[in-house]
Design a protein around this motif. Structure first.
Motif, PDB file in Angstrom:
ATOM      1  N   PRO A 108       1.677 -10.439  14.710  1.00  0.00           N
ATOM      2  CA  PRO A 108       0.831  -9.302  15.087  1.00  0.00           C
ATOM      3  C   PRO A 108       1.126  -8.829  16.505  1.00  0.00           C
ATOM      4  O   PRO A 108       1.465  -9.620  17.383  1.00  0.00           O
ATOM      5  N   GLN A 148      -2.961  -6.803  11.006  1.00  0.00           N
ATOM      6  CA  GLN A 148      -3.134  -7.416   9.702  1.00  0.00           C
ATOM      7  C   GLN A 148      -3.204  -6.381   8.578  1.00  0.00           C
ATOM      8  O   GLN A 148      -2.664  -6.568   7.494  1.00  0.00           O
ATOM      9  N   SER A 170      -0.042  -5.230   6.554  1.00  0.00           N
ATOM     10  CA  SER A 170       0.599  -6.049   5.528  1.00  0.00           C
ATOM     11  C   SER A 170       0.531  -5.338   4.178  1.00  0.00           C
ATOM     12  O   SER A 170      -0.469  -4.689   3.851  1.00  0.00           O
ATOM     13  N   TYR A 196      -0.508 -17.284  12.930  1.00  0.00           N
ATOM     14  CA  TYR A 196      -1.288 -16.132  12.459  1.00  0.00           C
ATOM     15  C   TYR A 196      -1.048 -15.954  10.961  1.00  0.00           C
ATOM     16  O   TYR A 196       0.101 -16.043  10.516  1.00  0.00           O
ATOM     17  N   PRO A 197      -2.124 -15.707  10.181  1.00  0.00           N
ATOM     18  CA  PRO A 197      -3.541 -15.720  10.580  1.00  0.00           C
ATOM     19  C   PRO A 197      -4.015 -17.137  10.903  1.00  0.00           C
ATOM     20  O   PRO A 197      -3.201 -18.056  10.989  1.00  0.00           O
TER      21      PRO A 197
END
Length: 552
Positions: A116, A190, A193, A244-245
Protein backbone atom coordinates in the motif's frame (compact mmCIF):
# COMPACT_ATOMS: atom_id res chain seq x y z
CA UNK A 1 -39.23 -2.25 -37.98
CA UNK A 2 -37.62 -0.51 -40.97
CA UNK A 3 -34.58 -1.97 -42.68
CA UNK A 4 -31.23 -0.18 -42.53
CA UNK A 5 -28.45 -0.58 -45.03
CA UNK A 6 -24.95 -1.18 -43.65
CA UNK A 7 -21.65 -0.26 -45.22
CA UNK A 8 -18.34 -1.89 -44.47
CA UNK A 9 -15.24 0.23 -43.83
CA UNK A 10 -12.56 0.03 -46.53
CA UNK A 11 -9.40 -1.31 -44.92
CA UNK A 12 -7.59 -3.68 -47.32
CA UNK A 13 -7.93 -6.46 -49.85
CA UNK A 14 -8.23 -10.24 -49.93
CA UNK A 15 -5.79 -12.79 -51.33
CA UNK A 16 -5.77 -13.15 -55.11
CA UNK A 17 -7.23 -16.58 -55.48
CA UNK A 18 -10.74 -17.92 -55.64
CA UNK A 19 -11.65 -19.52 -52.35
CA UNK A 20 -14.77 -20.34 -50.45
CA UNK A 21 -15.10 -18.28 -47.27
CA UNK A 22 -17.59 -17.31 -44.57
CA UNK A 23 -18.40 -13.93 -43.08
CA UNK A 24 -19.30 -13.78 -39.42
CA UNK A 25 -20.69 -10.88 -37.42
CA UNK A 26 -19.00 -11.23 -34.05
CA UNK A 27 -20.70 -10.25 -30.82
CA UNK A 28 -19.69 -6.76 -29.77
CA UNK A 29 -18.90 -6.59 -26.07
CA UNK A 30 -20.09 -3.03 -25.85
CA UNK A 31 -23.52 -3.72 -27.46
CA UNK A 32 -23.88 -7.44 -26.65
CA UNK A 33 -25.26 -8.40 -30.09
CA UNK A 34 -25.86 -11.97 -31.14
CA UNK A 35 -23.62 -13.39 -33.88
CA UNK A 36 -24.73 -14.11 -37.47
CA UNK A 37 -23.01 -16.03 -40.26
CA UNK A 38 -23.07 -15.84 -44.06
CA UNK A 39 -21.02 -17.37 -46.85
CA UNK A 40 -19.64 -15.92 -50.08
CA UNK A 41 -17.13 -16.42 -52.86
CA UNK A 42 -13.89 -14.52 -53.41
CA UNK A 43 -13.34 -13.50 -57.03
CA UNK A 44 -10.20 -14.47 -58.89
CA UNK A 45 -9.13 -10.83 -59.08
CA UNK A 46 -8.94 -10.58 -55.33
CA UNK A 47 -12.29 -8.81 -54.89
CA UNK A 48 -15.23 -10.66 -53.31
CA UNK A 49 -18.47 -11.31 -55.17
CA UNK A 50 -20.68 -8.76 -53.42
CA UNK A 51 -24.01 -9.97 -54.76
CA UNK A 52 -24.51 -12.16 -51.76
CA UNK A 53 -24.35 -9.05 -49.53
CA UNK A 54 -28.01 -8.51 -50.33
CA UNK A 55 -28.61 -11.08 -47.61
CA UNK A 56 -26.80 -8.89 -45.11
CA UNK A 57 -29.48 -6.24 -45.11
CA UNK A 58 -30.88 -6.46 -41.60
CA UNK A 59 -32.53 -4.17 -39.09
CA UNK A 60 -30.20 -1.73 -37.37
CA UNK A 61 -30.42 -3.47 -34.02
CA UNK A 62 -28.89 -6.60 -35.62
CA UNK A 63 -26.12 -5.03 -37.69
CA UNK A 64 -24.90 -1.85 -36.02
CA UNK A 65 -21.94 -2.23 -33.71
CA UNK A 66 -20.92 -5.72 -34.86
CA UNK A 67 -17.47 -6.83 -35.99
CA UNK A 68 -17.27 -8.61 -39.35
CA UNK A 69 -14.76 -11.43 -39.74
CA UNK A 70 -13.90 -13.15 -43.03
CA UNK A 71 -12.94 -16.75 -42.39
CA UNK A 72 -11.61 -18.99 -45.21
CA UNK A 73 -13.24 -22.35 -44.70
CA UNK A 74 -9.92 -24.22 -44.60
CA UNK A 75 -7.94 -21.60 -42.75
CA UNK A 76 -8.02 -19.72 -39.46
CA UNK A 77 -9.44 -16.23 -39.07
CA UNK A 78 -7.38 -13.83 -41.19
CA UNK A 79 -9.51 -10.85 -42.25
CA UNK A 80 -11.33 -8.37 -40.06
CA UNK A 81 -13.58 -5.33 -40.41
CA UNK A 82 -16.72 -3.82 -38.90
CA UNK A 83 -20.22 -2.69 -39.80
CA UNK A 84 -21.37 0.81 -39.06
CA UNK A 85 -24.85 2.13 -39.54
CA UNK A 86 -24.92 4.42 -42.60
CA UNK A 87 -26.48 7.88 -42.19
CA UNK A 88 -28.43 7.29 -45.42
CA UNK A 89 -29.45 4.03 -47.13
CA UNK A 90 -26.80 2.74 -49.55
CA UNK A 91 -26.87 -0.01 -52.15
CA UNK A 92 -26.52 -3.47 -50.73
CA UNK A 93 -23.34 -3.90 -52.77
CA UNK A 94 -21.59 -1.46 -50.44
CA UNK A 95 -17.82 -1.01 -50.43
CA UNK A 96 -16.16 -4.02 -48.86
CA UNK A 97 -12.44 -4.44 -48.38
CA UNK A 98 -10.71 -6.29 -45.59
CA UNK A 99 -7.35 -6.17 -43.86
CA UNK A 100 -5.15 -8.99 -42.55
CA UNK A 101 -4.75 -7.71 -38.99
CA UNK A 102 -5.35 -10.03 -36.11
CA UNK A 103 -3.91 -9.61 -32.62
CA UNK A 104 -4.13 -10.92 -29.11
CA UNK A 105 -3.61 -8.98 -25.88
CA UNK A 106 -1.07 -10.08 -23.29
CA UNK A 107 -1.59 -9.16 -19.65
CA UNK A 108 0.00 -10.83 -16.64
CA UNK A 109 -0.43 -14.52 -15.81
CA UNK A 110 0.12 -14.06 -12.09
CA UNK A 111 -1.17 -11.57 -9.50
CA UNK A 112 0.72 -8.29 -9.27
CA UNK A 113 1.46 -7.76 -5.57
CA UNK A 114 2.17 -4.15 -4.52
CA UNK A 115 2.46 -2.76 -0.96
CA UNK A 116 0.00 0.00 0.00
CA UNK A 117 1.06 3.55 -0.75
CA UNK A 118 3.34 2.55 -3.60
CA UNK A 119 3.00 2.71 -7.36
CA UNK A 120 1.54 -0.19 -9.37
CA UNK A 121 2.44 -0.71 -13.03
CA UNK A 122 -0.06 -3.01 -14.78
CA UNK A 123 1.57 -4.38 -17.95
CA UNK A 124 -0.34 -4.88 -21.20
CA UNK A 125 0.76 -5.25 -24.84
CA UNK A 126 -0.31 -6.61 -28.19
CA UNK A 127 0.94 -9.72 -29.95
CA UNK A 128 2.15 -9.31 -32.60
CA UNK A 129 3.61 -5.94 -31.67
CA UNK A 130 1.61 -3.65 -33.94
CA UNK A 131 0.96 0.09 -33.72
CA UNK A 132 -1.90 0.94 -31.34
CA UNK A 133 -1.83 4.74 -31.69
CA UNK A 134 -5.15 4.82 -33.57
CA UNK A 135 -6.91 2.29 -31.34
CA UNK A 136 -9.17 2.93 -28.38
CA UNK A 137 -7.61 1.50 -25.24
CA UNK A 138 -9.78 1.09 -22.19
CA UNK A 139 -8.69 -0.07 -18.75
CA UNK A 140 -11.59 -1.04 -16.52
CA UNK A 141 -12.04 -2.83 -13.24
CA UNK A 142 -14.35 -5.86 -12.95
CA UNK A 143 -17.00 -4.42 -15.32
CA UNK A 144 -16.76 -2.58 -18.63
CA UNK A 145 -18.58 0.42 -17.16
CA UNK A 146 -16.06 0.80 -14.30
CA UNK A 147 -13.66 3.03 -16.21
CA UNK A 148 -10.18 3.34 -14.74
CA UNK A 149 -8.43 4.95 -17.74
CA UNK A 150 -9.41 5.65 -21.35
CA UNK A 151 -7.22 6.45 -24.37
CA UNK A 152 -9.13 7.46 -27.51
CA UNK A 153 -8.48 9.70 -30.52
CA UNK A 154 -4.77 9.64 -29.65
CA UNK A 155 -5.22 11.22 -26.23
CA UNK A 156 -6.28 10.38 -22.68
CA UNK A 157 -9.97 10.91 -21.88
CA UNK A 158 -10.92 11.53 -18.25
CA UNK A 159 -14.59 12.55 -18.46
CA UNK A 160 -16.07 9.24 -17.29
CA UNK A 161 -13.23 8.03 -15.12
CA UNK A 162 -14.20 6.58 -11.74
CA UNK A 163 -13.80 9.21 -9.03
CA UNK A 164 -11.44 7.09 -6.91
CA UNK A 165 -8.88 6.96 -9.74
CA UNK A 166 -8.83 10.64 -10.66
CA UNK A 167 -5.33 12.16 -10.65
CA UNK A 168 -3.88 8.73 -9.83
CA UNK A 169 -3.54 7.03 -13.24
CA UNK A 170 -1.11 7.37 -16.11
CA UNK A 171 -0.95 5.41 -19.34
CA UNK A 172 2.64 4.68 -20.35
CA UNK A 173 2.54 5.32 -24.09
CA UNK A 174 6.28 5.22 -24.83
CA UNK A 175 5.81 1.84 -26.49
CA UNK A 176 2.39 2.39 -28.06
CA UNK A 177 3.74 2.09 -31.62
CA UNK A 178 4.63 -1.51 -30.75
CA UNK A 179 1.35 -2.10 -28.90
CA UNK A 180 2.52 -1.61 -25.29
CA UNK A 181 0.35 0.54 -22.98
CA UNK A 182 0.95 -0.21 -19.31
CA UNK A 183 -1.24 1.47 -16.70
CA UNK A 184 0.30 3.21 -13.69
CA UNK A 185 -1.81 3.57 -10.53
CA UNK A 186 -0.22 5.83 -7.94
CA UNK A 187 -0.45 5.41 -4.16
CA UNK A 188 -2.37 2.15 -4.26
CA UNK A 189 -4.79 1.35 -1.46
CA UNK A 190 -6.73 -1.71 -0.36
CA UNK A 191 -9.77 -0.77 -2.46
CA UNK A 192 -7.59 -0.90 -5.60
CA UNK A 193 -7.23 -4.68 -5.28
CA UNK A 194 -9.10 -6.58 -7.97
CA UNK A 195 -9.18 -7.71 -11.58
CA UNK A 196 -8.34 -5.11 -14.23
CA UNK A 197 -9.05 -5.55 -17.93
CA UNK A 198 -6.94 -4.05 -20.71
CA UNK A 199 -9.29 -3.67 -23.71
CA UNK A 200 -7.98 -2.79 -27.20
CA UNK A 201 -10.55 -1.69 -29.78
CA UNK A 202 -9.29 -1.33 -33.36
CA UNK A 203 -12.78 -0.57 -34.77
CA UNK A 204 -12.51 -3.66 -36.98
CA UNK A 205 -11.54 -5.93 -34.12
CA UNK A 206 -11.13 -5.91 -30.37
CA UNK A 207 -9.51 -8.09 -27.77
CA UNK A 208 -8.70 -7.96 -24.08
CA UNK A 209 -6.53 -9.37 -21.30
CA UNK A 210 -6.61 -9.14 -17.51
CA UNK A 211 -4.19 -8.22 -14.74
CA UNK A 212 -4.97 -9.01 -11.11
CA UNK A 213 -3.74 -6.42 -8.61
CA UNK A 214 -3.30 -7.40 -4.98
CA UNK A 215 -2.45 -4.63 -2.53
CA UNK A 216 -0.48 -6.60 0.01
CA UNK A 217 2.97 -7.07 1.50
CA UNK A 218 4.80 -10.11 2.80
CA UNK A 219 6.86 -9.00 5.79
CA UNK A 220 10.28 -9.95 7.05
CA UNK A 221 11.20 -13.38 8.37
CA UNK A 222 10.32 -13.68 12.09
CA UNK A 223 13.15 -12.78 14.45
CA UNK A 224 13.20 -14.66 17.79
CA UNK A 225 14.98 -13.43 20.91
CA UNK A 226 14.88 -13.86 24.71
CA UNK A 227 13.48 -10.89 26.61
CA UNK A 228 13.22 -11.60 30.35
CA UNK A 229 12.44 -14.11 33.11
CA UNK A 230 8.89 -14.44 34.44
CA UNK A 231 7.39 -16.77 37.05
CA UNK A 232 10.04 -19.43 36.63
CA UNK A 233 9.93 -19.26 32.86
CA UNK A 234 11.55 -17.28 30.08
CA UNK A 235 9.76 -14.74 27.89
CA UNK A 236 10.50 -15.48 24.24
CA UNK A 237 9.65 -12.79 21.70
CA UNK A 238 8.99 -13.11 17.98
CA UNK A 239 9.03 -9.95 15.86
CA UNK A 240 8.47 -9.21 12.19
CA UNK A 241 7.76 -6.06 10.17
CA UNK A 242 6.38 -4.89 6.84
CA UNK A 243 3.06 -6.81 6.56
CA UNK A 244 -0.20 -5.88 4.84
CA UNK A 245 -3.05 -6.44 5.47
CA UNK A 246 -2.95 -7.19 9.19
CA UNK A 247 -1.30 -10.60 9.55
CA UNK A 248 -2.00 -13.57 11.81
CA UNK A 249 0.73 -14.59 14.28
CA UNK A 250 0.90 -17.91 16.14
CA UNK A 251 3.30 -19.90 18.25
CA UNK A 252 3.26 -23.65 17.54
CA UNK A 253 4.80 -26.65 19.30
CA UNK A 254 6.87 -29.37 17.64
CA UNK A 255 3.65 -31.19 16.64
CA UNK A 256 2.21 -28.13 14.91
CA UNK A 257 -0.36 -27.38 17.65
CA UNK A 258 -1.20 -23.76 18.40
CA UNK A 259 0.00 -22.45 21.76
CA UNK A 260 -1.48 -19.61 23.77
CA UNK A 261 0.50 -16.41 23.45
CA UNK A 262 0.22 -12.65 23.54
CA UNK A 263 0.25 -10.93 20.16
CA UNK A 264 0.51 -7.24 19.34
CA UNK A 265 -0.02 -6.01 15.76
CA UNK A 266 0.27 -2.32 14.94
CA UNK A 267 1.07 0.11 12.16
CA UNK A 268 4.10 2.18 13.14
CA UNK A 269 4.08 5.94 12.58
CA UNK A 270 2.44 7.02 9.33
CA UNK A 271 3.16 3.71 7.65
CA UNK A 272 0.35 1.55 6.28
CA UNK A 273 2.41 -1.59 6.96
CA UNK A 274 2.01 -3.65 10.12
CA UNK A 275 4.64 -4.77 12.61
CA UNK A 276 4.06 -7.90 14.69
CA UNK A 277 5.25 -8.84 18.17
CA UNK A 278 4.23 -12.20 19.65
CA UNK A 279 5.43 -13.30 23.11
CA UNK A 280 5.41 -16.72 24.76
CA UNK A 281 6.42 -17.75 28.29
CA UNK A 282 8.54 -20.88 28.04
CA UNK A 283 8.60 -23.24 31.05
CA UNK A 284 10.59 -26.16 29.69
CA UNK A 285 8.16 -27.65 27.20
CA UNK A 286 7.86 -28.27 24.32
CA UNK A 287 11.31 -29.02 22.94
CA UNK A 288 10.66 -26.97 19.80
CA UNK A 289 8.82 -23.71 19.17
CA UNK A 290 7.84 -22.17 15.85
CA UNK A 291 6.75 -18.59 15.30
CA UNK A 292 4.48 -18.49 12.26
CA UNK A 293 3.20 -15.25 10.69
CA UNK A 294 0.69 -15.49 7.85
CA UNK A 295 -0.70 -13.03 5.33
CA UNK A 296 -4.42 -13.96 5.02
CA UNK A 297 -4.79 -12.30 1.62
CA UNK A 298 -1.74 -13.82 -0.06
CA UNK A 299 -2.15 -17.07 1.89
CA UNK A 300 1.58 -17.10 2.41
CA UNK A 301 3.51 -17.30 5.64
CA UNK A 302 6.98 -16.97 7.10
CA UNK A 303 8.20 -19.11 9.95
CA UNK A 304 11.20 -19.44 12.25
CA UNK A 305 11.81 -22.51 14.44
CA UNK A 306 13.57 -22.60 17.81
CA UNK A 307 14.80 -25.83 19.44
CA UNK A 308 15.89 -26.23 23.08
CA UNK A 309 18.17 -28.89 24.51
CA UNK A 310 15.90 -30.67 26.98
CA UNK A 311 18.60 -32.18 29.19
CA UNK A 312 20.33 -28.88 29.79
CA UNK A 313 17.07 -27.10 30.50
CA UNK A 314 16.03 -29.79 33.02
CA UNK A 315 19.30 -29.33 34.92
CA UNK A 316 18.78 -25.62 35.30
CA UNK A 317 14.98 -25.42 35.36
CA UNK A 318 14.46 -26.52 38.97
CA UNK A 319 17.66 -25.86 40.87
CA UNK A 320 19.78 -23.39 38.98
CA UNK A 321 16.94 -21.32 37.63
CA UNK A 322 15.34 -20.92 41.08
CA UNK A 323 18.65 -19.75 42.51
CA UNK A 324 19.09 -17.27 39.69
CA UNK A 325 15.71 -15.78 40.53
CA UNK A 326 16.64 -15.17 44.22
CA UNK A 327 17.84 -11.68 43.46
CA UNK A 328 16.96 -9.40 40.58
CA UNK A 329 20.67 -8.77 40.07
CA UNK A 330 20.92 -12.24 38.55
CA UNK A 331 18.24 -11.63 35.90
CA UNK A 332 20.71 -10.88 33.15
CA UNK A 333 22.87 -13.85 34.14
CA UNK A 334 19.79 -16.10 34.06
CA UNK A 335 18.94 -15.01 30.54
CA UNK A 336 22.52 -15.57 29.43
CA UNK A 337 22.64 -19.05 30.91
CA UNK A 338 19.37 -19.95 29.27
CA UNK A 339 20.58 -18.53 25.98
CA UNK A 340 23.38 -21.10 25.97
CA UNK A 341 20.77 -23.85 25.78
CA UNK A 342 19.17 -22.47 22.63
CA UNK A 343 20.09 -23.13 19.05
CA UNK A 344 18.20 -22.72 15.80
CA UNK A 345 17.71 -25.52 13.31
CA UNK A 346 18.03 -24.20 9.75
CA UNK A 347 17.51 -20.63 11.04
CA UNK A 348 20.68 -20.35 13.13
CA UNK A 349 22.41 -18.19 10.55
CA UNK A 350 19.24 -16.10 10.15
CA UNK A 351 19.10 -15.42 13.87
CA UNK A 352 22.78 -14.46 13.99
CA UNK A 353 22.26 -12.03 11.14
CA UNK A 354 19.30 -10.44 12.91
CA UNK A 355 21.39 -9.87 16.04
CA UNK A 356 23.94 -8.16 13.79
CA UNK A 357 21.46 -5.71 12.29
CA UNK A 358 22.13 -2.89 14.73
CA UNK A 359 25.67 -2.00 13.60
CA UNK A 360 24.57 -2.24 9.96
CA UNK A 361 21.68 0.13 10.61
CA UNK A 362 23.95 2.55 12.46
CA UNK A 363 26.35 2.57 9.51
CA UNK A 364 23.43 3.21 7.16
CA UNK A 365 22.23 6.14 9.28
CA UNK A 366 25.72 7.65 9.30
CA UNK A 367 25.98 7.24 5.53
CA UNK A 368 22.76 9.22 5.00
CA UNK A 369 24.48 12.30 6.45
CA UNK A 370 26.46 12.50 3.22
CA UNK A 371 23.41 12.72 0.95
CA UNK A 372 24.28 13.84 -2.58
CA UNK A 373 22.03 15.34 -5.24
CA UNK A 374 22.22 12.88 -8.13
CA UNK A 375 20.58 13.35 -11.54
CA UNK A 376 20.76 11.38 -14.78
CA UNK A 377 22.83 12.35 -17.82
CA UNK A 378 20.73 11.88 -21.00
CA UNK A 379 23.88 12.03 -23.16
CA UNK A 380 24.95 8.65 -21.77
CA UNK A 381 21.55 6.90 -21.89
CA UNK A 382 20.97 3.78 -23.98
CA UNK A 383 18.85 4.76 -26.98
CA UNK A 384 15.63 3.07 -25.78
CA UNK A 385 15.65 4.50 -22.26
CA UNK A 386 13.08 7.11 -21.23
CA UNK A 387 14.27 9.75 -18.74
CA UNK A 388 11.97 12.05 -16.77
CA UNK A 389 12.20 15.80 -17.32
CA UNK A 390 13.73 16.35 -13.88
CA UNK A 391 16.40 13.73 -14.59
CA UNK A 392 15.52 11.63 -11.57
CA UNK A 393 13.87 8.55 -13.10
CA UNK A 394 14.57 6.15 -15.97
CA UNK A 395 12.81 3.19 -17.58
CA UNK A 396 12.99 1.17 -20.79
CA UNK A 397 10.64 2.62 -23.40
CA UNK A 398 10.89 -0.37 -25.71
CA UNK A 399 11.82 1.72 -28.76
CA UNK A 400 14.49 4.12 -29.99
CA UNK A 401 13.98 7.57 -28.47
CA UNK A 402 15.70 9.31 -31.38
CA UNK A 403 18.83 10.41 -29.54
CA UNK A 404 22.07 10.92 -31.52
CA UNK A 405 24.34 7.86 -31.51
CA UNK A 406 27.61 8.85 -29.80
CA UNK A 407 30.49 7.10 -28.08
CA UNK A 408 29.26 8.43 -24.73
CA UNK A 409 26.05 6.43 -25.00
CA UNK A 410 25.61 2.87 -23.63
CA UNK A 411 24.96 0.14 -26.19
CA UNK A 412 23.69 -2.58 -25.95
CA UNK A 413 23.47 -2.46 -22.13
CA UNK A 414 20.33 -0.47 -21.13
CA UNK A 415 22.12 1.86 -18.73
CA UNK A 416 22.67 5.55 -17.99
CA UNK A 417 25.16 7.45 -15.83
CA UNK A 418 24.60 10.20 -13.31
CA UNK A 419 25.81 13.70 -14.18
CA UNK A 420 27.93 13.89 -11.02
CA UNK A 421 31.65 13.14 -11.27
CA UNK A 422 32.98 11.74 -8.00
CA UNK A 423 36.73 11.94 -7.40
CA UNK A 424 36.93 12.48 -3.63
CA UNK A 425 34.90 12.57 -0.44
CA UNK A 426 31.82 10.66 0.70
CA UNK A 427 28.56 10.48 -1.23
CA UNK A 428 25.23 8.76 -0.51
CA UNK A 429 22.14 8.43 -2.72
CA UNK A 430 19.01 6.29 -2.73
CA UNK A 431 17.13 4.73 -5.64
CA UNK A 432 13.61 3.32 -5.61
CA UNK A 433 13.49 -0.06 -7.38
CA UNK A 434 9.91 -0.97 -6.37
CA UNK A 435 8.79 -4.35 -7.68
CA UNK A 436 11.06 -4.41 -10.74
CA UNK A 437 12.22 -7.84 -11.90
CA UNK A 438 15.56 -6.63 -13.22
CA UNK A 439 17.83 -3.70 -12.31
CA UNK A 440 21.45 -2.75 -11.67
CA UNK A 441 22.93 0.03 -9.50
CA UNK A 442 26.43 1.10 -8.60
CA UNK A 443 29.25 3.31 -9.91
CA UNK A 444 31.22 3.34 -13.13
CA UNK A 445 34.67 4.48 -14.18
CA UNK A 446 34.28 7.69 -16.20
CA UNK A 447 36.66 6.23 -18.78
CA UNK A 448 35.14 2.71 -18.92
CA UNK A 449 33.91 1.35 -22.25
CA UNK A 450 30.16 1.71 -22.74
CA UNK A 451 29.72 0.15 -26.17
CA UNK A 452 29.97 -3.33 -27.59
CA UNK A 453 31.22 -6.11 -25.36
CA UNK A 454 32.68 -5.08 -22.02
CA UNK A 455 33.08 -6.61 -18.57
CA UNK A 456 30.54 -5.66 -15.89
CA UNK A 457 32.92 -6.04 -12.94
CA UNK A 458 35.55 -3.95 -11.15
CA UNK A 459 38.09 -5.19 -13.71
CA UNK A 460 35.99 -3.53 -16.42
CA UNK A 461 35.42 -0.36 -14.40
CA UNK A 462 32.01 -1.24 -12.92
CA UNK A 463 31.14 -1.69 -9.22
CA UNK A 464 27.49 -2.68 -9.03
CA UNK A 465 24.78 -4.88 -7.53
CA UNK A 466 22.34 -6.57 -9.93
CA UNK A 467 18.94 -8.27 -9.81
CA UNK A 468 18.30 -10.66 -12.68
CA UNK A 469 16.35 -13.93 -13.02
CA UNK A 470 15.27 -13.63 -9.39
CA UNK A 471 18.86 -13.53 -8.08
CA UNK A 472 20.68 -10.65 -6.40
CA UNK A 473 24.38 -10.52 -7.22
CA UNK A 474 27.43 -8.46 -6.52
CA UNK A 475 29.13 -7.97 -9.90
CA UNK A 476 32.51 -9.33 -8.93
CA UNK A 477 34.48 -11.94 -10.84
CA UNK A 478 33.16 -14.54 -10.16
CA UNK A 479 29.69 -13.22 -9.28
CA UNK A 480 28.81 -13.05 -5.57
CA UNK A 481 25.29 -14.35 -4.86
CA UNK A 482 23.39 -12.23 -2.30
CA UNK A 483 20.52 -13.29 -0.04
CA UNK A 484 18.63 -10.23 1.27
CA UNK A 485 16.29 -10.96 4.16
CA UNK A 486 13.64 -8.74 2.59
CA UNK A 487 13.44 -7.88 -1.12
CA UNK A 488 14.56 -4.24 -1.34
CA UNK A 489 12.03 -1.68 -2.51
CA UNK A 490 14.76 0.98 -2.36
CA UNK A 491 18.55 0.74 -2.45
CA UNK A 492 21.08 3.08 -0.85
CA UNK A 493 24.62 3.52 -2.21
CA UNK A 494 27.43 5.00 -0.11
CA UNK A 495 30.74 5.80 -1.79
CA UNK A 496 33.72 6.57 0.46
CA UNK A 497 36.33 7.45 -2.14
CA UNK A 498 39.35 7.83 0.18
CA UNK A 499 38.50 4.58 2.02
CA UNK A 500 38.17 2.82 -1.39
CA UNK A 501 34.78 1.42 -0.42
CA UNK A 502 31.31 1.25 -1.98
CA UNK A 503 28.56 0.03 0.36
CA UNK A 504 25.14 -0.98 -0.98
CA UNK A 505 22.23 -0.98 1.50
CA UNK A 506 18.74 -2.47 1.50
CA UNK A 507 16.80 0.60 2.62
CA UNK A 508 13.67 -1.48 3.21
CA UNK A 509 15.11 -3.23 6.28
CA UNK A 510 18.18 -0.98 6.73
CA UNK A 511 20.62 -3.80 6.21
CA UNK A 512 23.85 -4.09 4.25
CA UNK A 513 23.51 -5.87 0.91
CA UNK A 514 27.11 -5.83 -0.28
CA UNK A 515 30.41 -3.96 0.04
CA UNK A 516 33.20 -3.42 -2.46
CA UNK A 517 36.16 -2.68 -0.20
CA UNK A 518 39.88 -1.90 -0.55
CA UNK A 519 39.39 -1.50 -4.28
CA UNK A 520 41.62 0.81 -6.35
CA UNK A 521 39.21 3.42 -7.71
CA UNK A 522 39.97 5.31 -10.95
CA UNK A 523 40.41 9.11 -10.93
CA UNK A 524 36.69 9.74 -11.60
CA UNK A 525 33.58 7.68 -10.84
CA UNK A 526 29.96 8.29 -11.86
CA UNK A 527 26.69 6.82 -10.51
CA UNK A 528 25.38 3.94 -12.65
CA UNK A 529 21.71 3.09 -13.28
CA UNK A 530 20.35 0.15 -15.27
CA UNK A 531 16.53 -0.26 -15.28
CA UNK A 532 16.71 -3.43 -17.40
CA UNK A 533 14.59 -4.16 -20.46
CA UNK A 534 10.81 -4.10 -19.98
CA UNK A 535 10.57 -7.87 -20.75
CA UNK A 536 7.26 -7.74 -22.54
CA UNK A 537 5.66 -5.50 -19.95
CA UNK A 538 6.89 -7.38 -16.87
CA UNK A 539 9.63 -4.88 -15.96
CA UNK A 540 8.22 -1.54 -17.09
CA UNK A 541 8.64 0.28 -13.78
CA UNK A 542 11.18 3.07 -13.44
CA UNK A 543 14.24 3.48 -11.27
CA UNK A 544 13.78 6.71 -9.30
CA UNK A 545 16.39 8.74 -7.43
CA UNK A 546 14.85 9.51 -4.04
CA UNK A 547 15.35 12.65 -1.95
CA UNK A 548 17.48 11.98 1.15
CA UNK A 549 17.16 14.22 4.18
CA UNK A 550 20.05 12.74 6.16
CA UNK A 551 17.81 11.78 9.07
CA UNK A 552 14.74 9.61 9.66
Amino acid sequence: MGETQACFQTVGTLAEEKERFSIEAKEDRKNSKDSMNWAGLIGSAGEPDLSFLQSLVRSSNEISGMSLMVVPLKMELVELGSFAEAPNPTPAAALLQLNGVRFSVIGLDRPLVIPPGEEAVLPCHLSPRINAEDMTIRWFKSKYQNLVHLYRDKKDQYQNQMAEYRNRTTLIKDGIIVGSVSLVIQKVQQSDSGLYTCFYDAASFYEEATVELMVAALGSKPHIYLEDLQNGGVIIVCESSGWYPEPEAKWKDDNGNNMSSSTEVKAVGGSLLFDVKATYVFNGHPSALSCCIRNPLLRQRKETTLRIRDAFFQRISSCMLSRLLIASSFTVLGILLFSWTVYLVNEQRELSEEFGRLPEELDWRRARRFAAAVTLDPNTAYRCLVLSEDGRSVRDGGEDQGRPDTEQRFHPVPAVLGRERLSSGRHYWEVEVGGKMCWGLGVCDEAASRRGRFILSPEGGFWAVWLSDGEYKGLTAPRFLLAPRVPPRAVGLFLDYEARRLSVYNVTDRSLLFTFSRTPFPPTLRPLFCPGLNQGGGNVGALRVLPVTGRE
